[in-house]
Structures are given as structure tokens and as C-alpha cells.
Design an enzyme around this catalytic site. Structure first.
Site, PDB file in Angstrom:
ATOM      1  CB  ILE A  97      -1.000   0.001   1.193  1.00 16.93           C
ATOM      2  CG1 ILE A  97      -2.044   1.097   1.007  1.00 16.93           C
ATOM      3  CG2 ILE A  97      -0.276   0.125   2.525  1.00 16.93           C
ATOM      4  CD1 ILE A  97      -2.868   0.982  -0.256  1.00 16.93           C
ATOM      5  N   GLY A 317      -5.606  -7.002   1.001  1.00 20.72           N
ATOM      6  CA  GLY A 317      -6.104  -6.023   1.963  1.00 20.72           C
ATOM      7  C   GLY A 317      -5.248  -4.768   1.921  1.00 20.72           C
ATOM      8  CD  GLU A 318      -0.758  -4.276   2.868  1.00 22.00           C
ATOM      9  OE1 GLU A 318      -0.356  -3.472   1.995  1.00 22.00           O
ATOM     10  OE2 GLU A 318      -0.059  -5.204   3.309  1.00 22.00           O
ATOM     11  N   GLY A 319      -6.008  -1.896   1.592  1.00 21.33           N
ATOM     12  CA  GLY A 319      -6.487  -0.883   0.663  1.00 21.33           C
ATOM     13  C   GLY A 319      -5.789  -0.970  -0.673  1.00 21.33           C
TER      14      GLY A 319
END
Length: 352
Positions: A97, A317-319
Site C-alpha cells: 500500500i 487487503g491494506e487498501g
């Protein structure tokens, strides 16, 4: 008793504006519909912002991090210590990210929602990218008690709102880091979406077949343990996680301020489902970035009537999926504001 009072969420529907946006798009120098989903994306952004000249300003990523008490039962392939280690990695700029945020010039901050470590005693205690909103050191063990008390759940929702209130820009990406949070998201989906738990569960960080079966057995017991939790708030408190609750609060606040919500994968979509249940109308502001390979994400997308922009086989995940998708939104706005119309360019329109 703690009660969450949601801010007002405006309805974005405006038939006059929708017609105006569609007319502008149709008059660009191209055949009707030739830019496909970029056209519908441009229209959606215009409707969210309530303008025929949409633009993105100072986009923001907030990665919410917390630990989960349920992981003591072996529901994850990684130990809980990895949550804090990954926060360190975020703050050193080494995670996926971070790379994508730098590439696309998106401001990134990490929110400590409930990591089981005291960063006040770490080298990162005064790091400008670390925001301290810690409720407690990890959620409680949902197999034996609610993951959060009502007071803790309310505090997490309100803290999420405060994160957004202090934030610049008009676009929010919520990311997450929390070993065990696919379990919490699966539980929330099962209860709020009325979907069998085994259809909601995936391998998370990499469980093998035996680990996946064990995870299913544990989560089945958790759902039975909290069978009386039925309202959205009670479900979130009993089954959720501190970072998911804080993400839900952030999404609710961002929608109340008419910010674009660029939604990542499974965990972020679970937080959006919670937010929509607590404050109906939030999902109008959501643009879904990508389709996660986590099995539960397909069910979440169906519940939210969503069609994501990308399908890249991701599940980090993490954006990260949302950050990857962000340039498509930039392009949609640029098309609206910079592409010539037939009349501008002196080009004959196609016969209709």
C-alpha cells in the site's frame, strides 16, 4: 446503554443532474457508450459529488490496524504479532500500500485502532503517519464473550468518524491490517447477510485444508454463542473487530460529507455492509475497486448490489486493490472535464 447516532446521509439521486451528466457524456467526441464503464464511472462520481464537473482532490488512505482475541484459537495461519510488525512496515514505507500510495500521490496514514502493542514505547511513537485511536489492546475473544463491549464498539465507531473529520480531500480509501480479521468479516457477513458461515469463510492469510475446517468449526461456535445479537450494532460489537468498527465509522462520516468511498476487498466491504446497516444510504457513495478471491466477497458484492471495476485475483487487503484502481477514477473525471464535445471540435455527430 450505548447507542450510535448516525449523521445524516444525503440521497445522491437527482434526476436532473443525472440527465445532464449523461448528456455531457453522450456529446463527447466518440460513439455512444464507446468508453464503456469509464462513462458510468464518470456519471457515478458526478452524482456522488452533485456536480457536472467532478474532480478528485487530496485523496486519502487510512489503514486501520487492530488485533483479534479470537486468534488464540488458531483461526489464522499467522501469529497476532504480525499485526504490529506490519504496522512497523507501513511506517517504514515498505508495504504494497505504501508503494501504490506513493505511485499515485495518495496521502497514507495508519490508524492504531487496537493493536496489541504499545507504540508509545517504539521507535515510531511520534511518527507523523501513525494516528493513535487505540481502544484497547486487541478485541476480546468472541468465542467466550462479545468481541467488544457496547461502550468499546461505540468508541470505535466515533473514533472512525473523528479520523475522517480531521482529514483533507474528497476521496477516502479505508484499508486494514489485523491478523484474524477475515474471521470477523466472515462472521459479520454471515449474520448481517443471513448467509451460511461456511460460504463466508476463506483461507485468509493462507490456511491449509485442515486449518480452514478448524476455522469453520470455531466460527460456527462463535455464531451460536452470540445468537441473540441481531441488531447491526449488537452484531458488530459481538462479532466484529476494532478496526472494522472504526472503518465503518469512517465510511459513515465520509458519506455524510459526500466524499467518494473507494472500497477495497473483503474486509473493507464488510465494514461498508456494517456502515450501510447502521446508516442507510452510505453505500450510494461507494465505488467498488476490485473483486477479491476471498469467497465471502462475492456474497458481499451481491448484497451491496456492486460490480467492481477490476478482477486481479488479489486478496492482500491494506487498501491495495482500491489504490490500484484509483487512476481509473482520475481518468473518468478527466474525460468529463477535458474531452471535447462534438460541437467543441466541429465534428458531425452520429445519427441517432
Amino acid at each position: 446503554m450505548s447507542t450510535f447516532i448516525a449523521p445524516k446521509i444525503e440521497n445522491i439521486e437527482n434526476s436532473e443532474l443525472r440527465q445532464q451528466l449523461q448528456q455531457i457524456i453522450d456529446q463527447k467526441t466518440k460513439p455512444l457508450g464507446a468508453l464503456g464503464r469509464l462513462e458510468t464511472l464518470a456519471l457515478q462520481i458526478g452524482m456522488i459529488q452533485g456536480t457536472a464537473t467532478p474532480k478528485i482532490e487530496q485523496p486519502q488512505i487510512r489503514v486501520f490496524a487492530a488485533d483479534h482475541g479470537l486468534t488464540k484459537h488458531g483461526t489464522s495461519a499467522f501469529p497476532s504479532a504480525v499485526t504490529a510488525q506490519m504496522v512497523d512496515n507501513f511506517l517504514q514505507g515498505g508495504a504494497a500500500i505504501n508503494v501504490l500510495a506513493r505511485q499515485h500521490n495518495i496521502e497514507l496514514k495508519v490508524v492504531d485502532a487496537g493493536v496489541d502493542e504499545d507504540f508509545g514505547n517504539s521507535p515510531f511513537k511520534d511518527h507523523p503517519q501513525l494516528l493513535d485511536y487505540k481502544i484497547r489492546h486487541g478485541s476480546r475473544d468472541a468465542l467466550t464473550e462479545p468481541a467488544m463491549t457496547a461502550e468499546e464498539c461505540l468508541a470505535a465507531l466515533e473514533n472512525g468518524r473523528q479520523v475522517v473529520e480531521k482529514m483533507a480531500g474528497n476521496l477516502l480509501i479505508v484499508g486494514e491490517m489485523g491478523i484474524g480479521n477475515t474471521s470477523a468479516a466472515s462472521l459479520l457477513l454471515a449474520r448481517l447477510g443471513d448467509i451460511p458461515i461456511d460460504a463466508c469463510i476463506g483461507r485468509g492469510t493462507g490456511l491449509d485444508d485442515a486449518g480452514l475446517q478448524h476455522k469453520t468449526d470455531v466460527l460456527t461456535k462463535v455464531l451460536a454463542r452470540h445468537s441473540t445479537a441481531q441488531t447491526p450494532f449488537d452484531v458488530l460489537a459481538a462479532l466484529g473487530g476494532l478496526e472494522i468498527a472504526m472503518m465503518a465509522g469512517a465510511l459513515i462520516q465520509a458519506a455524510s460529507e459526500r466524499r467518494i468511498l473507494l472500497i477495497d476487498g473483503f474486509i473493507a466491504s464488510a465494514a461498508l455492509l456494517v456502515a450501510e446497516c447502521l446508516a442507510p444510504g452510505v453505500a450510494q457513495y461507494a465505488i467498488f475497486a476490485h473483486r477479491s478471491v476471498e469467497p465471502g466477497h462475492a456474497h458481499l458484492l451481491k448484497l451491496l448490489n456492486a460490480e467492481p471495476l477490476l478482477d486481479m485475483g488479489m486478496r492482500l487487503g491494506e487498501g491495495s486493490g482500491a489504490a490500484l484502481t484509483y487512476p481509473l477514477l482520475q481518468s473518468a473525471c478527466a474525460i468529463m472535464n477535458e474531452m471535447a464535445s462534438f460541437s467543441d471540435a466541429g465534428i458531425s455527430e452520429q445519427s441517432r
